[in-house]
Scaffold this motif. Structure first.
Motif, PDB file in Angstrom:
ATOM      1  N   ILE A   1       2.064  -0.029  -0.643  1.00 57.13           N
ATOM      2  CA  ILE A   1       0.605  -0.175  -0.618  1.00 57.13           C
ATOM      3  C   ILE A   1       0.297  -1.639  -0.339  1.00 57.13           C
ATOM      4  O   ILE A   1       0.785  -2.522  -1.042  1.00 57.13           O
ATOM      5  CB  ILE A   1       0.002   0.275  -1.968  1.00 57.13           C
ATOM      6  N   PRO A   2      -0.479  -1.933   0.695  1.00 56.11           N
ATOM      7  CA  PRO A   2      -0.731  -3.333   1.062  1.00 56.11           C
ATOM      8  C   PRO A   2      -1.496  -4.060  -0.042  1.00 56.11           C
ATOM      9  O   PRO A   2      -2.415  -3.504  -0.649  1.00 56.11           O
ATOM     10  CB  PRO A   2      -1.564  -3.225   2.336  1.00 56.11           C
ATOM     11  N   GLN A   3      -1.107  -5.298  -0.301  1.00 54.88           N
ATOM     12  CA  GLN A   3      -1.747  -6.071  -1.367  1.00 54.88           C
ATOM     13  C   GLN A   3      -2.760  -7.067  -0.805  1.00 54.88           C
ATOM     14  O   GLN A   3      -3.633  -7.533  -1.522  1.00 54.88           O
ATOM     15  CB  GLN A   3      -0.690  -6.825  -2.185  1.00 54.88           C
ATOM     16  N   GLY A   4      -2.602  -7.426   0.466  1.00 57.25           N
ATOM     17  CA  GLY A   4      -3.531  -8.407   1.051  1.00 57.25           C
ATOM     18  C   GLY A   4      -3.758  -8.095   2.510  1.00 57.25           C
ATOM     19  O   GLY A   4      -3.163  -7.159   3.047  1.00 57.25           O
ATOM     20  N   ILE A   5      -4.610  -8.916   3.146  1.00 55.34           N
ATOM     21  CA  ILE A   5      -4.972  -8.591   4.522  1.00 55.34           C
ATOM     22  C   ILE A   5      -3.880  -8.968   5.512  1.00 55.34           C
ATOM     23  O   ILE A   5      -3.999  -8.690   6.697  1.00 55.34           O
ATOM     24  CB  ILE A   5      -6.305  -9.264   4.939  1.00 55.34           C
ATOM     25  N   THR A   6      -2.815  -9.608   5.047  1.00 51.58           N
ATOM     26  CA  THR A   6      -1.744  -9.938   5.989  1.00 51.58           C
ATOM     27  C   THR A   6      -0.516  -9.051   5.792  1.00 51.58           C
ATOM     28  O   THR A   6       0.467  -9.191   6.507  1.00 51.58           O
ATOM     29  CB  THR A   6      -1.342 -11.414   5.864  1.00 51.58           C
ATOM     30  N   ASP A   7      -0.563  -8.140   4.797  1.00 54.78           N
ATOM     31  CA  ASP A   7       0.545  -7.196   4.618  1.00 54.78           C
ATOM     32  C   ASP A   7       0.481  -6.108   5.682  1.00 54.78           C
ATOM     33  O   ASP A   7      -0.600  -5.792   6.185  1.00 54.78           O
ATOM     34  CB  ASP A   7       0.445  -6.515   3.234  1.00 54.78           C
ATOM     35  N   SER A   8       1.646  -5.559   5.983  1.00 54.89           N
ATOM     36  CA  SER A   8       1.650  -4.430   6.901  1.00 54.89           C
ATOM     37  C   SER A   8       0.905  -3.261   6.271  1.00 54.89           C
ATOM     38  O   SER A   8       1.049  -3.006   5.083  1.00 54.89           O
ATOM     39  CB  SER A   8       3.070  -4.006   7.215  1.00 54.89           C
ATOM     40  N   ALA A   9       0.145  -2.582   7.056  1.00 55.27           N
ATOM     41  CA  ALA A   9      -0.649  -1.483   6.505  1.00 55.27           C
ATOM     42  C   ALA A   9      -0.959  -0.468   7.595  1.00 55.27           C
ATOM     43  O   ALA A   9      -0.739  -0.711   8.773  1.00 55.27           O
ATOM     44  CB  ALA A   9      -1.955  -2.014   5.923  1.00 55.27           C
ATOM     45  N   THR A  10      -1.444   0.667   7.154  1.00 56.50           N
ATOM     46  CA  THR A  10      -1.988   1.628   8.093  1.00 56.50           C
ATOM     47  C   THR A  10      -3.352   2.037   7.562  1.00 56.50           C
ATOM     48  O   THR A  10      -3.737   1.631   6.470  1.00 56.50           O
ATOM     49  CB  THR A  10      -1.046   2.826   8.257  1.00 56.50           C
ATOM     50  N   VAL A  11      -4.110   2.766   8.357  1.00 52.73           N
ATOM     51  CA  VAL A  11      -5.442   3.161   7.907  1.00 52.73           C
ATOM     52  C   VAL A  11      -5.562   4.681   7.931  1.00 52.73           C
ATOM     53  O   VAL A  11      -4.713   5.365   8.508  1.00 52.73           O
ATOM     54  CB  VAL A  11      -6.556   2.535   8.782  1.00 52.73           C
ATOM     55  N   LEU A  12      -6.616   5.187   7.328  1.00 50.93           N
ATOM     56  CA  LEU A  12      -6.758   6.641   7.163  1.00 50.93           C
ATOM     57  C   LEU A  12      -6.647   7.433   8.474  1.00 50.93           C
ATOM     58  O   LEU A  12      -5.867   8.380   8.545  1.00 50.93           O
ATOM     59  CB  LEU A  12      -8.073   6.959   6.457  1.00 50.93           C
TER      60      LEU A  12
END
Lengths: 275, 432
Positions: free
Chosen positions: B373-384
């Motif tokens: 789960i991404p912790q900040g805006i620079t972590d790798s993430a995906t969106v819904l």
């Protein structure tokens, strides 16, 4: 009011202004004013003095340039990109269109009331307090309260709204709104008040109230009023200027203009042959 | 005289005759209008019902109760073990031993494998966490609930699976028999699937959750809001109130309108080339996703804001200017506050667009498989929406339900945002 039809035959009959356009020690003086909207000329070589503490009425048929001339006096035409103004404008010997004249300061000295009541969608109190706050005229809340109350009193509105100063200004009736706009203008303590057909959107009773108010305001202010109603001009003004197709045809004491007009066009207009 | 009256009578008759036709036209139009509204409504209702029914299984998860013996020897640790040692234990072995102990008749290697397949591959981590939370359990036997495998889960949820031939289903006959046995002992239970809302993505459907994508969406939207609202507002106010009317501003206006119609994937490519390749913004992160979506949203916000500013009556500007307010004071004390409800609406529409956008995010790497789960805006993430796209593409049957469930979460997110917008707008309007 921006359209001026070319009518050469009439232009020839208006060689120069008849009557007495100049006064001794004027509050406002204008000389050789020409106004253009792009290539269309709206005002032709108008010279006119406005005396201290007088009410001068500008009358004339629609599109004759009287509102345009009025808006030149506090540089409201600056906001219209296509509009260019030439000529000399002086407020107490100061050049209105000089580079060092700040329009903000000028408009604090020459207030304006518009045809349609345009209160801000804020409370009555805030409407009146806006100008003084803007210019830092009140040192503290008590002074501001005083300015608001006295302005509303001068505009003859205080008794009607004193219990609901926090109610919205737009909730008032048309006549009350216009008096609120006048109070808002007075609150800045201008030297001159320009009124652009201030009663044309009002019923006869509200109009009568505004006219009485104008008469009272003459004690402290110089007032230039544009009006479509000749009766109104006759009732409230000391001097009357008749505009026709962008030219100033005749200026004189109101009594004289209405009872004994010098120019044929003026006579035609006030006798109701056109306009 | 009588002639004229006649004429009038005729006129009335004529009008009467045409009236019938006109009323009929009116009724026909109203009927058509009602029909089209109802058609739209029916489609919506069908869509929502379909998604809800399909999504329901994803919110339920089958659990199996095992008698887990935390045997030190099987775990491969010394009896009084510290945490570090317990973490390294062979929980898979413990799980297998526990399961075989419950079904002593299963002896063939193939059958043992099939038996072990009943439980999720994540079960070993579950029992590890159980033991780590209470180390005194070492050496004892505990009744522990573990996740069922997704195939088992799907089988248990769908009655008609039983009627299929063995070869047509993923759960074989011997597994069905074991499941029935467990069920009789009350060792199978369907529980509310909280994990779906609290855990990140996974290759195993029974462990996969939406939390990562949800957090990614929130972070991305925050970036979009923080960037596009001030930028869009400033651009709109400048263009509408301050910019001179000339060829340059005309050109800018045309381009802004054109940008609003550019396919979103182009913005993704632009973001890849400019933000990631040139400026070195970390890829796959909500920051770069938000920046790309900001580009996409800006024209919408600018156009809506300008329309809203334009609708403020000029008399208000005149009033403020005539009192001696400067241009900036007039605009920011009167015009912008009056236009704010419209500007907010435009922003929310833009946000909603950005929220549902998938294509540009594929270009900048937000399509990666990310468990954390991404912790900040620079972590790798995906969106819904990307998560929905990923799950819809997965072969496992259980992911079908997850896809629908994710759609529901996305729709709820949207509805919440719109409600927030309405509340905000009401607040602003009341102030005046």
């Amino acid at each position: 009011m921006t359209q001026v039809a070319e009518a050469p035959d009439i232009h020839q009959t208006i060689k120069e202004t008849v009557g007495s356009p100049f006064t001794h020690k004027p509050k406002l003086s204008t000389r050789n004013v020409d106004v253009f909207y792009d290539d269309k000329q709206a005002i032709f070589d108008v010279s006119l003095d406005i005396g201290n503490h007088e009410v001068i009425a500008l009358i004339g048929p629609s599109g004759c340039g009287k509102s345009t001339y009025l808006r030149c006096l506090n540089r409201m035409n600056d906001t219209i990109p296509s509009c260019s103004v030439t000529g000399e404008f002086r407020l107490d010997e100061e050049d209105i269109y000089a580079k060092e004249m700040d329009p903000v300061l000028l408009r604090a000295r020459i207030g304006m009331v518009f045809q349609k009541p345009n209160p801000f969608p804020k409370s009555i109190y805030d409407n009146v307090a806006y100008g003084p706050k803007l210019h830092g005229l009140a040192g503290n809340r008590a002074e501001l309260d005083e300015i608001v109350v006295s302005s509303l009193q001068k505009a003859g509105l205080y008794e009607e709204v004193k219990d609901r100063l926090n109610a919205s200004g737009t909730g008032l009736s048309g006549g009350q709104q216009q008096r609120l706009c006048i109070a808002r203008t007075i609150a800045v303590s201008p030297e001159v008040i320009l009124m652009d057909e201030p009663a044309s959107a009002l019923d006869p009773i509200a109009t009568a109230t505004i006219e009485e108010l104008i008469d009272e305001l003459r004690q402290n202010y110089t007032i230039v009023i544009v009006t479509h109603s000749m009766q109104q001009a006759a009732r409230v003004s000391q001097r009357t200027a008749y505009f026709h197709l962008g030219k100033l045809v005749e200026v004189g004491d109101t009594n004289q203009v209405f009872t004994n007009p010098q120019h044929q066009l003026t006579e035609n207009y006030i006798t109701g042959r056109f306009g | 005289m009588s002639n004229k009256m006649n004429h009038n009578m005729n006129n009335t008759e004529q009008v009467k005759r045409s009236l019938k036709k006109r009323h009929r036209q009116e009724r026909r139009f109203i009927l058509l209008g009602k029909l089209s509204v109802m058609t739209g409504f029916l489609f919506l209702a069908f869509l929502l019902a379909d998604i809800s029914i399909k999504a329901w299984p994803a919110f339920q998860q089958s659990w199996i109760q095992l008698d887990v013996t935390f045997d030190a020897q099987n775990l491969g640790v010394e009896a009084p073990a510290d945490e570090a040692a317990l973490k390294k234990g062979n929980y898979r072995g413990v799980l297998k031993q526990s399961l075989y102990a419950m079904f002593p008749e299963v002896s063939a290697r193939r059958d043992k494998k099939a038996l072990f397949k009943l439980i999720s591959s994540g079960a070993e981590y579950q029992i590890r966490d159980t033991l780590l939370a209470a180390p005194e359990m070492l050496g004892t036997t505990q009744q522990t609930w573990v996740l069922a495998d997704d195939d088992v889960d799907s089988f248990l949820k769908e009655e008609k699976m039983r009627e299929l031939q063995q070869d047509d289903r993923r759960i074989k006959d011997n597994q069905v028999a074991w499941l029935d046995q467990l069920s009789e002992q009350g060792r199978i239970e369907s529980k509310w699937n909280w994990a779906f809302l609290t855990s990140g993505d996974s290759r195993e459907p029974e462990q996969a959750g939406i939390a990562g994508a949800l957090r990614g969406t929130m972070l991305t939207i925050l970036v979009v809001l923080a960037m596009s609202f001030p930028l869009g507002l400033a651009a709109a106010v400048y263009l509408e109130e301050f910019a001179p009317q000339n060829r340059w501003t005309d050109l800018i206006e045309i381009n802004v309108n054109n940008l609003a119609a550019v396919p979103s994937i182009v913005f993704g490519l632009l973001g890849l080339a400019v933000f990631i390749s040139f400026f070195g913004v970390p890829r796959s992160a909500p920051l770069v996703g938000g920046m790309v979506l900001t580009l996409m949203t800006l024209p919408t916000i600018i156009i809506a804001s300008r329309a809203s500013l334009k609708s403020v009556p000029p008399s208000i500007r005149d009033a403020a200017l005539a009192l001696g307010a400067s241009k900036v004071q007039t605009v920011f004390q009167h015009v912008v506050p009056l236009a704010m409800p419209g500007i907010l609406t435009g922003t929310i529409i833009g946000m909603a667009q950005a929220l549902g956008e998938t294509a540009p995010l594929l270009m900048i790497g937000m399509v990666a498989f990310i468990v954390d789960i991404p912790q900040g805006i620079t972590d790798s993430a995906t969106v819904l929406p990307v998560q929905i796209y990923l799950w819809a593409d997965s072969p496992e049957r259980a992911f079908m339900a997850k896809t629908s469930a994710a759609i529901i979460v996305l729709l709820l997110f949207l509805v919440t945002m719109n409600l927030l917008a309405v509340v905000l707008r009401k607040r602003f309007e009341r102030k005046w």
